[in-house]
Design a protein around this motif. Sequence first.
Motif, short mmCIF file in Angstrom:
data_model
loop_
_atom_site.label_atom_id
_atom_site.label_comp_id
_atom_site.label_asym_id
_atom_site.label_seq_id
_atom_site.Cartn_x
_atom_site.Cartn_y
_atom_site.Cartn_z
N GLU A 138 35.10 29.84 31.70
CA GLU A 138 36.55 29.85 31.82
C GLU A 138 37.08 31.24 32.17
O GLU A 138 37.96 31.38 33.02
CB GLU A 138 37.17 29.36 30.52
CG GLU A 138 38.66 29.19 30.66
CD GLU A 138 39.23 28.37 29.53
OE1 GLU A 138 38.63 28.35 28.45
OE2 GLU A 138 40.28 27.77 29.75
N THR A 139 36.52 32.26 31.52
CA THR A 139 36.93 33.64 31.82
C THR A 139 36.73 33.92 33.30
O THR A 139 37.59 34.50 33.96
CB THR A 139 36.08 34.64 31.01
OG1 THR A 139 36.02 34.21 29.67
CG2 THR A 139 36.67 36.03 31.08
N GLU A 140 35.59 33.47 33.78
CA GLU A 140 35.28 33.70 35.19
C GLU A 140 36.31 33.03 36.08
O GLU A 140 36.80 33.61 37.05
CB GLU A 140 33.90 33.14 35.47
CG GLU A 140 33.46 33.41 36.88
CD GLU A 140 32.00 33.83 36.91
OE1 GLU A 140 31.56 34.47 35.94
OE2 GLU A 140 31.33 33.53 37.89
N ILE A 173 39.41 32.14 35.32
CA ILE A 173 40.73 32.79 35.24
C ILE A 173 40.70 34.12 35.99
O ILE A 173 41.63 34.43 36.74
CB ILE A 173 41.16 33.02 33.77
CG1 ILE A 173 41.29 31.69 33.05
CG2 ILE A 173 42.49 33.77 33.71
CD1 ILE A 173 41.54 31.81 31.57
N SER A 174 39.60 34.88 35.83
CA SER A 174 39.59 36.19 36.48
C SER A 174 39.57 36.03 37.99
O SER A 174 40.16 36.83 38.71
CB SER A 174 38.43 37.05 35.97
OG SER A 174 37.24 36.71 36.61
N ARG A 175 38.92 34.97 38.47
CA ARG A 175 38.96 34.73 39.92
C ARG A 175 40.36 34.36 40.37
O ARG A 175 40.84 34.79 41.41
CB ARG A 175 37.97 33.62 40.31
CG ARG A 175 36.66 34.22 40.74
CD ARG A 175 35.87 33.23 41.56
NE ARG A 175 34.56 33.06 40.97
CZ ARG A 175 34.10 31.93 40.50
NH1 ARG A 175 34.82 30.83 40.57
NH2 ARG A 175 32.92 31.88 39.97
N GLN A 187 43.11 35.24 38.93
CA GLN A 187 43.96 36.45 38.89
C GLN A 187 43.61 37.36 40.07
O GLN A 187 44.50 37.95 40.68
CB GLN A 187 43.76 37.22 37.58
CG GLN A 187 44.00 36.40 36.33
CD GLN A 187 45.47 36.18 36.03
OE1 GLN A 187 46.31 36.30 36.92
NE2 GLN A 187 45.77 35.85 34.80
N PHE A 209 40.42 44.23 38.50
CA PHE A 209 39.84 44.63 37.21
C PHE A 209 38.82 45.73 37.37
O PHE A 209 38.39 46.33 36.42
CB PHE A 209 39.08 43.47 36.56
CG PHE A 209 39.87 42.22 36.40
CD1 PHE A 209 40.79 42.12 35.37
CD2 PHE A 209 39.70 41.15 37.25
CE1 PHE A 209 41.52 40.97 35.21
CE2 PHE A 209 40.43 40.00 37.08
CZ PHE A 209 41.34 39.91 36.07
N VAL A 254 43.66 43.43 32.35
CA VAL A 254 42.92 42.48 31.53
C VAL A 254 43.85 41.60 30.69
O VAL A 254 43.53 40.47 30.37
CB VAL A 254 41.89 43.22 30.64
CG1 VAL A 254 41.30 42.29 29.62
CG2 VAL A 254 40.79 43.81 31.50
N LEU A 274 44.47 38.22 31.66
CA LEU A 274 43.25 37.44 31.56
C LEU A 274 43.10 36.92 30.14
O LEU A 274 42.73 35.77 29.90
CB LEU A 274 42.07 38.33 31.92
CG LEU A 274 40.69 37.70 31.94
CD1 LEU A 274 40.52 36.89 33.20
CD2 LEU A 274 39.62 38.77 31.87
N LEU A 321 43.32 32.91 28.08
CA LEU A 321 42.06 32.61 27.42
C LEU A 321 42.29 32.28 25.95
O LEU A 321 41.73 31.32 25.41
CB LEU A 321 41.14 33.82 27.56
CG LEU A 321 39.66 33.55 27.48
CD1 LEU A 321 39.24 32.52 28.51
CD2 LEU A 321 38.88 34.83 27.66
#
Lengths: 279, 265
Positions: free
Chosen positions: B174-176, B178-180, B182, B189, B201, B204, B208
Amino acid sequence: MRNKFIEFRNVSFRYSDEEPWVLKNCSFEIYENEWIAIIGHNGSGKSTIAKLMNGLLFPQEGEIIINGQQVNEETIWDIRRDVGMVFQNPDNQFVGTTVQDDVAFGMENRGFPRAEMVKRIEQNLTAVGMQEYRLTEPHRLSGGQKQRVAIASVLAISPKVLILDEATAMLDPKGRMEIMRTVSNVQEEYKLSLITITHDLQEVVQAERVLVMNKGEIWDEATPREIFAKKEALREIGLDVPFVAILTDELKQAGISITNEPLNQEELLEDLWTLHSRT
Amino acid sequence: MSSSLIIGQYVPGNSIVHRLDPRTKITVIFFFVFIVFFANSVFSYATLTVFALTTVFITRIPIRYIMKGLTPVWFLIVFTFILHLIVTKEGTVLFHIFGFNIYSGALIQGFAISMRFFLLILVTSLLTLTTTPIEITDAIEDMLHPLKKIKFPVHELALMMSISLRFIPTLMQETEKISRAQASRGVDFKTGPLKERIKAVVPLLVPLFVSAFKRAEELAMAMEARGYQGGEGRSKLRELKIEKIDIAVYLLFALAVAIVFYTRN
Ligand SMILES: Nc1ncnc2c1ncn2[C@@H]1O[C@H](COP(=O)(O)OP(=O)(O)OP(=O)(O)O)[C@@H](O)[C@H]1O
Ligand SMILES: [Mg+2]
C-alpha cells in the motif's frame, strides 16, 4: 414447505441515538437452503442487516430469530456458528499468515481438534479450488483468490447460512466470475441458505428470491424475473439496470412481443429466435 | 528496506536446522550468547566456532551469502578490533604504527573480542535465517506460557505479533501504491533537502494511517464474526513438537558447553 431459518420481526436499528434510523421496521423471512439476494443503493442498510444476522449489532426495536433462537448477547456464540459471513474487502478479513492458517482460524476459535482441522482445510479449500495454495501467503494471492479463501474459512465450521456482503465489489470482472461460480458450486454441494448482498442487479439472477432495500426499508420482495420487469422504479431508487433489461424494454416498445422477462443474453436470444414460431 | 542486511530475513530451506523446533533454536542460541562470554582460551573459542560454522554448514545457506549479509556488522567488528589495539596496554610492545605502541596483549584481546562479536551475530542471525517469523511467534507464545499465571497477556501478544506479520507486506504494498500516486502528482521523496523530503512524507503517512485504522476496525469485526473470543478454549493448527533430533541438538550443545568450560583458563 420449507422451514424458516432467519426471521426479522419489525426490526429497527440506528447506530446511535443522535443518528437517523438506518433500518425502519423491517420484517422478512429466509428459509432453509434458499438462495436470497439483497439489493439496494449505497447506504440503504444492506450491510447493517448482515451484521444484525450475525450478532455484530443488535436492534433497538423488534427481534431477530435465527434457528429458533433470539439473537442476543447470550446466543451470539451459537448463532455465529450457524451464520457465516464474507465481507467486502479481501485483505481486511484475512487473519492467518498463510491460506491454511486463515481457514483454521474459525475452527481454532471453537477448539476443534487438530486432525479435524487438517481434514476440513483440505475439504473446504478443494471446494473453492484453492487446495494448491494451502501454504501461500495472502500478499501473493489475487483479490478473487483471497475471497475464495474467505469462503472456505467460513464454510470450514459448517454454517447453515452463508452471507456474502458485496464480496465481489472490490474484484475485477474475472475475480467476480470466479466468486459467482464458486458460490453456485457451494450452494449445490453444501446444504445451506445463501444470502448474497449486492448493488449490481446482474448478480441477483441466480437467486431464488430478491429483497430490494430502499432507504432502510424493504421496498420489494420478489423473484429476479419480477424485479427485472420493474426497470423504471429500480432506476428511481438508484440501481443500475442491466443492459439486457434495457434492450428488452426497447424491443417491447418497438412492438416485439417478449413474453418472459429475460434475465441474460441467452434467454433474450432464445426469445427472439423462437419469436417467429410463436406468432 | 535495505536488502544487504540479512538479520531478520528468512531463507527458505529444508535442512535439519530449518526443521528443528523453534523453541530448541531459541533456547540453544540464548545459552550460546551466554557461553560466548566464558570463552577465554584458543580451545574454547575454537569449540564455539566449530559449533557455529557446522550449524551454518548444515543449513545449506551459502556462507558467502551470510558473510555478505553481515557487511554492516563487519564494520563494527573491525572497529572493535582497532579500538582494542589502541587502548589495551598489556604484554610486550610488538611494533609501532601511526604514533601508537601496539602491544601483544592488545592483539590477542582485540582478536578475542572481535571473535566474540562475530560469533554472537552469526549465531543469532541463524535463528531468523532458518525460522519463519510465525514459528518464532509460536515459540515465544509457548515459552512465555507460564507467565499467564501472573496475568501476562501471552496469547494477545502472540496474536498481535502474528497479525503484524500478516499485514506488513500488505501495508508495504500500500505504501508503494500511495507513494507512486503522490509521485505522479509531482511529490518528490528522493531528492532535495532533508526538510523538504520529510515534508513530502507527510501526505504519504496520513492516508496510510487512515487506511490502517480502517483495516484494524474491519479485521476486528471479521475476527469476531468468525467466533473469536480471546485465547480461552482455543485450539491451534500449528503445533510445536520436540523430536529426537531436538534432543540430539541439546546433547551436542551441552557437550560443546562442557568442552568450553573444560578448556578455558
Ligand atoms: N459504524 C457506523 N456508524 C454510524 N453510521 C453508520 C455506520 N455504518 C454505517 N452507517 C450508516 O448507516 C447507513 C447504512 O449503512 P450500510 O453500511 O448498512 O449500507 P449499505 O447498504 O451496506 O451500503 P453500501 O452499498 O455502501 O455497502 C448509511 O447511511 C451509513 O452511513
Ligand atoms: Mg455495505
